[in-house]
Scaffold this active site. Structure first.
Site, PDB file in Angstrom:
ATOM      1  N   SER A  15      75.145  80.020  -8.681  1.00  0.00           N
ATOM      2  CA  SER A  15      75.884  80.884  -7.750  1.00  0.00           C
ATOM      3  C   SER A  15      77.357  80.481  -7.684  1.00  0.00           C
ATOM      4  CB  SER A  15      75.251  80.871  -6.353  1.00  0.00           C
ATOM      5  OG  SER A  15      75.410  79.624  -5.726  1.00  0.00           O
ATOM      6  N   ARG A  64      71.378  58.717 -22.464  1.00  0.00           N
ATOM      7  CA  ARG A  64      72.445  59.433 -21.745  1.00  0.00           C
ATOM      8  C   ARG A  64      73.727  59.519 -22.577  1.00  0.00           C
ATOM      9  NH1 ARG A  64      72.119  60.442 -16.686  1.00  0.00           N
ATOM     10  NH2 ARG A  64      70.648  58.768 -16.295  1.00  0.00           N
ATOM     11  N   MET A  89      72.888  68.857 -12.945  1.00  0.00           N
ATOM     12  CA  MET A  89      72.033  67.822 -12.357  1.00  0.00           C
ATOM     13  C   MET A  89      71.845  66.601 -13.259  1.00  0.00           C
ATOM     14  SD  MET A  89      71.723  69.073  -9.461  1.00  0.00           S
ATOM     15  CE  MET A  89      70.523  68.008  -8.658  1.00  0.00           C
ATOM     16  N   ARG A  90      72.727  66.420 -14.230  1.00  0.00           N
ATOM     17  CA  ARG A  90      72.682  65.225 -15.079  1.00  0.00           C
ATOM     18  C   ARG A  90      73.921  64.380 -14.832  1.00  0.00           C
ATOM     19  NH1 ARG A  90      67.530  64.794 -16.503  1.00  0.00           N
ATOM     20  NH2 ARG A  90      66.771  66.850 -17.043  1.00  0.00           N
ATOM     21  N   HIS A 108      80.124  69.096  -4.121  1.00  0.00           N
ATOM     22  CA  HIS A 108      78.989  68.372  -3.532  1.00  0.00           C
ATOM     23  C   HIS A 108      78.748  68.902  -2.112  1.00  0.00           C
ATOM     24  CE1 HIS A 108      76.204  65.046  -3.064  1.00  0.00           C
ATOM     25  NE2 HIS A 108      76.671  64.927  -1.829  1.00  0.00           N
TER      26      HIS A 108
HETATM   27  C1  GRF Z   1      75.504  73.386  -4.970  1.00  0.00           C
HETATM   28  O1  GRF Z   1      75.064  73.378  -3.650  1.00  0.00           O
HETATM   29  C2  GRF Z   1      76.352  72.183  -5.272  1.00  0.00           C
HETATM   30  O2  GRF Z   1      76.985  71.650  -4.162  1.00  0.00           O
HETATM   31  C3  GRF Z   1      75.361  71.192  -5.809  1.00  0.00           C
HETATM   32  O3  GRF Z   1      74.423  71.962  -6.522  1.00  0.00           O
HETATM   33  C4  GRF Z   1      74.358  73.281  -5.962  1.00  0.00           C
HETATM   34  C5  GRF Z   1      74.483  74.264  -7.102  1.00  0.00           C
HETATM   35  O4  GRF Z   1      74.207  75.572  -6.693  1.00  0.00           O
HETATM   36  N1  GRF Z   1      76.043  70.200  -6.615  1.00  0.00           N
HETATM   37  P1  GRF Z   1      74.398  76.813  -7.675  1.00  0.00           P
HETATM   38  O5  GRF Z   1      73.575  76.546  -8.921  1.00  0.00           O
HETATM   39  O6  GRF Z   1      75.855  76.938  -7.989  1.00  0.00           O
HETATM   40  O7  GRF Z   1      73.888  77.987  -6.902  1.00  0.00           O
END
Ligand code: GRF
Length: 196
Positions: A15, A64, A89-90, A108
């Site tokens: 998003s 990694r 997420m890595r 974040h």
């Molecule tokens: C967000 O809330 C961001 O702060 C966190 O991961 C989420 C990603 O959301 N790091 P999206 O995939 O952009 O909807």
């Protein structure tokens, strides 16, 4: 007009990527490639606009460092000058910080240094704080610890659960993150103009 090519890295629904793309025309950045560590649904936002997508599957790599090197190679292949982690997420290995020093941004869902890590929204609820928020920061080796570029507070409401609170946090992310990306792209474009 000089436009700064950026890479957006995602793992999930994207998003933030969607919003970064939605206001791209108003700013001096251009999303040159979207990179994911898996077949993330958010890649469809890029595909819908004809923007190149690259999946670098985490599971294809032994460690990694080699995963990170492959991601960095894609970022460079598309000539990107700024790297945007939007729900990626890595954790990138130090080689990425070396190759793109001071040019990797992350968003974040808390007011760092409070609640670093992957469960910031749940952690804020568990701590019963009355205010949390959004942080945009530069990425350094230590996770969620780089210099803070912008923060906006979000109140925690009495009946919040993680879903409701995260949704309100994301509304703020969607405004703030493109603005910070745009201001850095503006600076890079001016520097480039000055160097010509
Ligand atoms: C967000 O809330 C961001 O702060 C966190 O991961 C989420 C990603 O959301 N790091 P999206 O995939 O952009 O909807």
């Amino acid at each position: 007009m000089v436009e700064i090519p950026i890479a957006v890295l995602i793992s999930g629904r994207g998003s933030n990527l969607e919003q970064i793309l939605a206001v791209e025309d108003q700013h001096r950045y251009r999303v040159a490639v979207v990179i994911a560590d898996r077949a993330a649904p958010g890649l469809d936002h890029a595909r819908a606009r004809g923007i190149p997508v690259e999946v670098v599957p985490w599971s294809d790599f032994d460690d990694r460092a080699s995963f990170t090197a492959a991601v960095c190679d894609q970022i460079e292949r598309f000539g990107c000058e700024l790297v945007v982690l939007a729900g990626f997420m890595r954790i990138l290995a130090p080689v990425a910080i070396e190759r793109f020093s001071g040019r990797i941004l992350n968003v974040h869902p808390s007011l760092l240094p409070a609640f670093p890590g992957a469960h910031a929204v749940e952690d804020a609820l568990a701590a019963r704080v009355d205010t949390t928020g959004v942080t945009v920061h530069l990425v350094v080796e230590e996770v969620d610890a780089g210099p803070i570029l912008a923060q906006v507070e979000v109140p925690v409401l009495p009946d919040d659960d993680a879903t409701r609170l995260h949704a309100r946090i994301q509304e703020v992310e969607h405004e703030l993150f493109p603005q910070v990306i745009a201001s850095i792209a503006e600076r890079l474009a001016r520097e480039r103009g000055a160097a010509v």
